[in-house]
Design an enzyme around this catalytic site. Structure first.
Site, PDB file in Angstrom:
ATOM      1  N   GLU A   1     -49.251  19.100   6.224  1.00 14.85           N
ATOM      2  CA  GLU A   1     -48.920  17.750   5.751  1.00 14.85           C
ATOM      3  C   GLU A   1     -50.184  17.009   5.323  1.00 14.85           C
ATOM      4  OE1 GLU A   1     -46.580  16.929   9.385  1.00 14.85           O
ATOM      5  OE2 GLU A   1     -45.066  16.182   7.996  1.00 14.85           O
TER       6      GLU A   1
ATOM      7  N   GLU B   1     -42.461  22.899  12.789  1.00 17.63           N
ATOM      8  CA  GLU B   1     -41.999  21.873  13.726  1.00 17.63           C
ATOM      9  C   GLU B   1     -40.612  22.177  14.295  1.00 17.63           C
ATOM     10  OE1 GLU B   1     -43.539  21.376  10.914  1.00 17.63           O
ATOM     11  OE2 GLU B   1     -44.914  19.681  11.043  1.00 17.63           O
TER      12      GLU B   1
HETATM   13  N1  T1G Z   1     -51.572  21.601  19.629  1.00 22.49           N
HETATM   14  C1  T1G Z   1     -52.304  21.830  20.738  1.00 22.49           C
HETATM   15  N2  T1G Z   1     -52.715  23.067  21.136  1.00 22.49           N
HETATM   16  C2  T1G Z   1     -52.364  24.100  20.350  1.00 22.49           C
HETATM   17  C3  T1G Z   1     -51.595  23.945  19.173  1.00 22.49           C
HETATM   18  C4  T1G Z   1     -51.200  22.622  18.814  1.00 22.49           C
HETATM   19  N3  T1G Z   1     -50.506  22.383  17.704  1.00 22.49           N
HETATM   20  N4  T1G Z   1     -51.414  25.186  18.630  1.00 22.49           N
HETATM   21  C5  T1G Z   1     -52.040  26.059  19.428  1.00 22.49           C
HETATM   22  N5  T1G Z   1     -52.601  25.425  20.454  1.00 22.49           N
HETATM   23  C6  T1G Z   1     -53.396  26.031  21.524  1.00 22.49           C
HETATM   24  C7  T1G Z   1     -52.570  26.982  22.367  1.00 22.49           C
HETATM   25  O1  T1G Z   1     -51.903  26.262  23.389  1.00 22.49           O
HETATM   26  C8  T1G Z   1     -53.654  27.896  22.901  1.00 22.49           C
HETATM   27  O2  T1G Z   1     -54.333  27.139  23.892  1.00 22.49           O
HETATM   28  C9  T1G Z   1     -54.632  28.017  21.738  1.00 22.49           C
HETATM   29  O3  T1G Z   1     -54.383  26.860  20.910  1.00 22.49           O
HETATM   30  C10 T1G Z   1     -54.431  29.267  20.925  1.00 22.49           C
HETATM   31  O4  T1G Z   1     -53.047  29.299  20.582  1.00 22.49           O
HETATM   32  C11 T1G Z   1     -46.362  15.496  12.836  1.00 22.49           C
HETATM   33  C12 T1G Z   1     -45.376  16.802  14.909  1.00 22.49           C
HETATM   34  C13 T1G Z   1     -51.786  28.308  15.549  1.00 22.49           C
HETATM   35  C14 T1G Z   1     -50.382  30.342  15.079  1.00 22.49           C
HETATM   36  O5  T1G Z   1     -46.222  24.354  15.965  1.00 22.49           O
HETATM   37  O6  T1G Z   1     -48.163  28.588  16.212  1.00 22.49           O
HETATM   38  O7  T1G Z   1     -47.532  19.139  13.583  1.00 22.49           O
HETATM   39  O8  T1G Z   1     -53.709  28.639  25.798  1.00 22.49           O
HETATM   40  O9  T1G Z   1     -52.533  31.340  21.927  1.00 22.49           O
HETATM   41  O10 T1G Z   1     -51.540  33.394  19.027  1.00 22.49           O
HETATM   42  O11 T1G Z   1     -45.272  17.097  11.581  1.00 22.49           O
HETATM   43  O12 T1G Z   1     -50.943  28.604  18.296  1.00 22.49           O
HETATM   44  O13 T1G Z   1     -55.931  28.883  24.626  1.00 22.49           O
HETATM   45  O14 T1G Z   1     -55.462  26.837  26.044  1.00 22.49           O
HETATM   46  O15 T1G Z   1     -50.915  30.452  20.191  1.00 22.49           O
HETATM   47  O16 T1G Z   1     -53.645  32.949  17.606  1.00 22.49           O
HETATM   48  C15 T1G Z   1     -46.868  22.082  14.577  1.00 22.49           C
HETATM   49  C16 T1G Z   1     -48.269  25.926  17.064  1.00 22.49           C
HETATM   50  C17 T1G Z   1     -47.120  21.083  15.656  1.00 22.49           C
HETATM   51  C18 T1G Z   1     -48.305  25.416  15.621  1.00 22.49           C
HETATM   52  C19 T1G Z   1     -52.252  30.427  16.730  1.00 22.49           C
HETATM   53  N6  T1G Z   1     -47.736  23.232  14.749  1.00 22.49           N
HETATM   54  N7  T1G Z   1     -49.307  26.926  17.270  1.00 22.49           N
HETATM   55  O17 T1G Z   1     -51.631  31.475  17.437  1.00 22.49           O
HETATM   56  O18 T1G Z   1     -53.116  31.506  19.493  1.00 22.49           O
HETATM   57  S1  T1G Z   1     -46.011  19.732  15.565  1.00 22.49           S
HETATM   58  C20 T1G Z   1     -47.325  24.298  15.476  1.00 22.49           C
HETATM   59  C21 T1G Z   1     -49.118  28.203  16.863  1.00 22.49           C
HETATM   60  C22 T1G Z   1     -46.522  18.848  14.185  1.00 22.49           C
HETATM   61  C23 T1G Z   1     -46.218  16.974  12.615  1.00 22.49           C
HETATM   62  C24 T1G Z   1     -45.655  17.708  13.779  1.00 22.49           C
HETATM   63  C25 T1G Z   1     -50.188  29.166  17.258  1.00 22.49           C
HETATM   64  C26 T1G Z   1     -51.146  29.555  16.125  1.00 22.49           C
HETATM   65  P1  T1G Z   1     -54.904  27.914  25.195  1.00 22.49           P
HETATM   66  P2  T1G Z   1     -52.299  30.688  20.630  1.00 22.49           P
HETATM   67  P3  T1G Z   1     -52.490  32.433  18.393  1.00 22.49           P
END
Ligand code: T1G
Length: 698
Positions: free
Chosen positions: A105, A125
């Site tokens: 975004e 999301e």
């Molecule tokens: N926020 C905070 N921490 C996050 C995070 C996030 N969005 N994504 C990953 N982490 C942390 C995760 O907890 C882990 O932490 C570390 O990063 C590595 O992640 C307004 C509201 C990016 C594909 O849904 O899909 O944006 O355990 O083990 O397998 O519209 O993480 O090491 O302490 O998963 O290589 C939308 C979610 C949010 C993406 C990487 N975004 N993340 O995968 O590593 S909502 C998502 C993933 C939003 C807006 C809305 C995956 C990854 P720790 P990991 P990975």
């Protein structure tokens, strides 16, 4: 100056860099830093264009999920995105890794977008029970048209940089060494050609063309079939439709309303819990993160049946050579043929190439001799559930295998300590319980025996990640965590049928709750003989196991899908369960033989008895420290048995229902139907008396 977002001019390009490990999530500090850096860029007269890049492994992976549920701190993400879009200096976003959610975004709020090969973009999301809440539902359709936007937003799937270029999201995919270098080239072009800020919000052509299109109802109809229980996907369709019906500002307002509806939904709560719980489970309490691990560069699997073959595939899939041992050549040939069929069917779906099929088959080495196991790093025994056979095998492994090998059993219920006692090295023995089909189901229940070393525990948790499984470390007891709770649910479901419910009524209550399959359809898939043999083994061991109408199915050869008849009937070549009057008659007969007068049973009673008995058993499992935290139980059930992730798992769901309510019902069932399964867990009573929840134990 913020430490997480910096501004630095390079020539005529003002570079804004986010550096907020691990994934540059849009925390409050990052959002504030972005506005500061933008102000600097706008005030910097030498800067003719701005470039937004990220340090580390990836471009912004989204809003900071850890902030959900807490009071939102200004600046909000939409306001940051709008500030970037309103900039009078053109801004280029340069993407590597995964630009997801708020990250994409933010990039769409910039004026030009470039990525390096291998990058991916997505709006996931919906997988968290949300929808893109920073303009994504309004800007994406302006770039791609409504259909592609709906596909991406309602599934949350990522797409490759090339696909994003094709769809109109990116302007270029460039092969400079870094995204930053690619961004500098694009920003240089923008300056040289004096390109103005190109604002996505002003692009009306595609959304106008999609106004009134049938595509929205088409997606709603598909969602009704695929995921009727889910809340967010339908709101996503509404938001994208608003982009075609309303001017941008009103569309953004509509998006915000729908986003807040999703934010408040219990499904968002459940899905975000499931997201973090899956990651938290890999951190085992009491097992320091720097515990040494052994290298696992080769494996040996004993048993080439459905489970053994599936387990072997997991290792071949990640390039680890694996011996597959059977007693007879015929069984070996049969096992390898099944593995090949599985790979070829995956190749037909385009998920792997035929060359990869051959590469993986070559990594699986059939053998009839234990001698081939003399140098492997890990052995996993996957023969049928008979303790004597398993002990004999582990005795042989103890004689043949090198020092330091990890000796694992795929047993689903039997005592790891007893198996370990057949060896001279119980510290190297562990349970690795895969779930059928082992090459598909994500859960790996790692079971520590009383003597299993920390090194071995840490190693099998690392192996889980390496073979793409969700590993959960659990203690050693009958059925460990998953099956111990499943057996309670199965016994309750069977009792409900004894008392007057039909198998299909029980199954429908569970599938309406969100399980992919009902209890009895699952028994037919696993094989009625599996449960039957376990009950017979327990009767042989002198345990009191109540008579069970399902024993009669097994004794009549109705073993489930594999015999096209079990609890249900199955047409030739079909896996669709069809209720069978012959089974109704068998159940009637059973009730008569046992003097049971059937009664009609409500769906509420079925749901409460099937799920509360699991919650009660889960509480006992926690109390006995067989599971370290409630979240471990949630992860086991979501990834091993298809507990609907939008409900967060059995223990998270129990917190939402209210432990006091559940305890009261458990006491009522104890008073009416008796049985130790309804003996209230002491931990549950304690939590209720202290007004605490299972999540307090995470
Ligand atoms: N926020 C905070 N921490 C996050 C995070 C996030 N969005 N994504 C990953 N982490 C942390 C995760 O907890 C882990 O932490 C570390 O990063 C590595 O992640 C307004 C509201 C990016 C594909 O849904 O899909 O944006 O355990 O083990 O397998 O519209 O993480 O090491 O302490 O998963 O290589 C939308 C979610 C949010 C993406 C990487 N975004 N993340 O995968 O590593 S909502 C998502 C993933 C939003 C807006 C809305 C995956 C990854 P720790 P990991 P990975």
């Amino acid at each position: 100056m913020s430490e997480v977002v910096t501004y630095k001019r390079e020539g005529a390009i003002g570079v804004i860099t986010i550096d907020y490990p691990p994934v540059n999530a849009l925390s409050h500090a990052v959002r504030s830093g972005l506005l500061d850096a933008l102000s600097q860029g706008q005030a910097d007269e030498e800067a003719k264009a701005l470039l937004l890049v990220c340090e580390g492994r990836t471009f912004v992976a989204g809003a900071d999920i850890r902030e959900f549920g807490k009071p939102m701190q200004e600046p909000s993400l939409p306001s940051v995105v709008n500030a970037y879009e309103s900039s009078d200096k053109p801004i280029v976003a340069a993407i590597h890794g995964t630009a997801l959610g708020g990250g994409l975004e933010l990039a769409m709020g910039c004026h030009y977008r470039v990525a390096v090969p291998g990058a991916k973009v997505g709006l996931p999301e919906v997988k968290l029970g949300l929808l893109p809440g920073a303009g994504g539902t309004q800007r994406l359709p302006r770039l791609t048209g409504a259909r592609k936007a709906l596909e991406m937003i309602t599934t949350g799937n990522f797409i490759s940089a090339e696909e994003a270029l094709e769809a109109g999201i990116l302007d270029e995919v460039r092969s400079e060494d870094t995204a930053r270098a690619a961004g500098v080239v694009i920003a240089g072009d923008v300056i040289a050609q004096m390109k103005p800020p190109r604002r996505v919000r002003d692009m009306e052509e595609k959304v106008r063309a999609d106004r009134g299109s049938d595509v929205f109802d088409e997606f709603r109809a598909t969602l009704e079939k695929k995921s009727p229980n889910l809340f967010a996907p339908f709101r996503c369709v509404d938001a994208v439709q608003a982009a075609t019906d309303l001017p941008f500002e009103e569309g953004v307002k509509r998006e915000r309303e729908l986003f807040m509806e999703c934010m408040k939904s219990p499904q968002r709560d459940g899905l975000v819990h499931a997201f973090f719980a899956e990651r938290e489970a890999s951190r085992v309490p009491g097992l320091p993160r720097d515990t040494p691990v052994r290298s696992v560069d080769s494996a040996g699997i004993i048993g080439a049946g459905t489970m053994g073959g599936g387990i072997a595939m997991n290792f071949a899939n990640v390039g680890i050579p694996v011996f597959l041992l059977e007693q007879k050549q015929e069984a070996l040939d049969k096992g390898l043929a099944l593995i090949r069929r599985n790979y070829e069917s995956t190749a037909r779906k385009g998920r792997i190439t035929s060359q990869q099929v051959e590469e993986r088959m070559a990594l699986i080495r059939p053998t009839l001799s234990y001698d081939d196991f003399s140098d492997v790093d890990l052995v996993i025994e996957a023969v049928f559930e008979n303790m004597d056979v398993k002990k004999e095998i582990f005795g042989e492994l103890d004689r043949v295998c090198k020092a330091g090998v990890i000796l694992a059993s795929n047993t689903s219920t039997l005592d790891i300590d007893e198996i370990a006692s057949a060896t001279s090295r119980p510290e190297d023995v562990v349970g690795m319980h895969f779930f059928s089909p082992a090459n598909v189901m994500k859960l790996l229940e790692n079971v520590r025996g009383s003597k299993t070393s920390s090194e071995v525990q840490a190693t099998v948790m690392k192996v889980a990640k390496r073979i793409g499984k969700v590993g959960v470390m659990v203690g050693n007891c009958y059925g460990f965590v998953g099956n111990r709770m499943l057996h309670r649910r199965g016994a309750e479901a069977t009792a409900l049928v004894n008392e007057g419910a039909t198998p299909q009524q029980v199954d429908k209550v569970l599938t309406d709750f969100g399980f992919p399959m009902g209890q009895f359809a699952m028994s037919d898939l696993a094989g009625i003989d599996v449960g039957y043999r376990i009950r017979q083994e327990r009767r042989k061991a002198g345990e009191q196991v109540a008579p069970n109408w399902m024993d009669k199915l097994a004794e009549e050869g109705r073993l489930g899908q594999k015999t096209q008849a079990g609890v249900y009937r199955y047409e030739e070549g079909s896996r669709k369960p069809v209720p069978d009057p012959a089974v109704d008659a068998l159940i009637e007969q059973f009730r008569m033989e046992h003097g049971i007068r059937p009664r009609s049973i409500s769906n509420d009673e079925i749901l409460e008895r099937c799920l509360y008995v699991m919650v009660n058993e889960g509480a006992k499992i926690l109390d006995e420290r067989v599971a370290s935290r409630a979240l471990d139980i949630d992860v086991v059930w979501i990834h091993g048995y298809g507990f609907p992730s939008y409900r967060g798992g059995p223990m998270f769901w129990a917190d939402q229902v209210g432990l006091e309510t559940i305890l009261a019902s458990i006491k009522r069932f104890r008073d009416t139907s008796g049985g130790d399964q309804w003996e209230p867990s002491a931990l549950l009573e304690k939590l209720v008396s202290e007004k605490r929840r299972f999540s307090d134990l995470n």
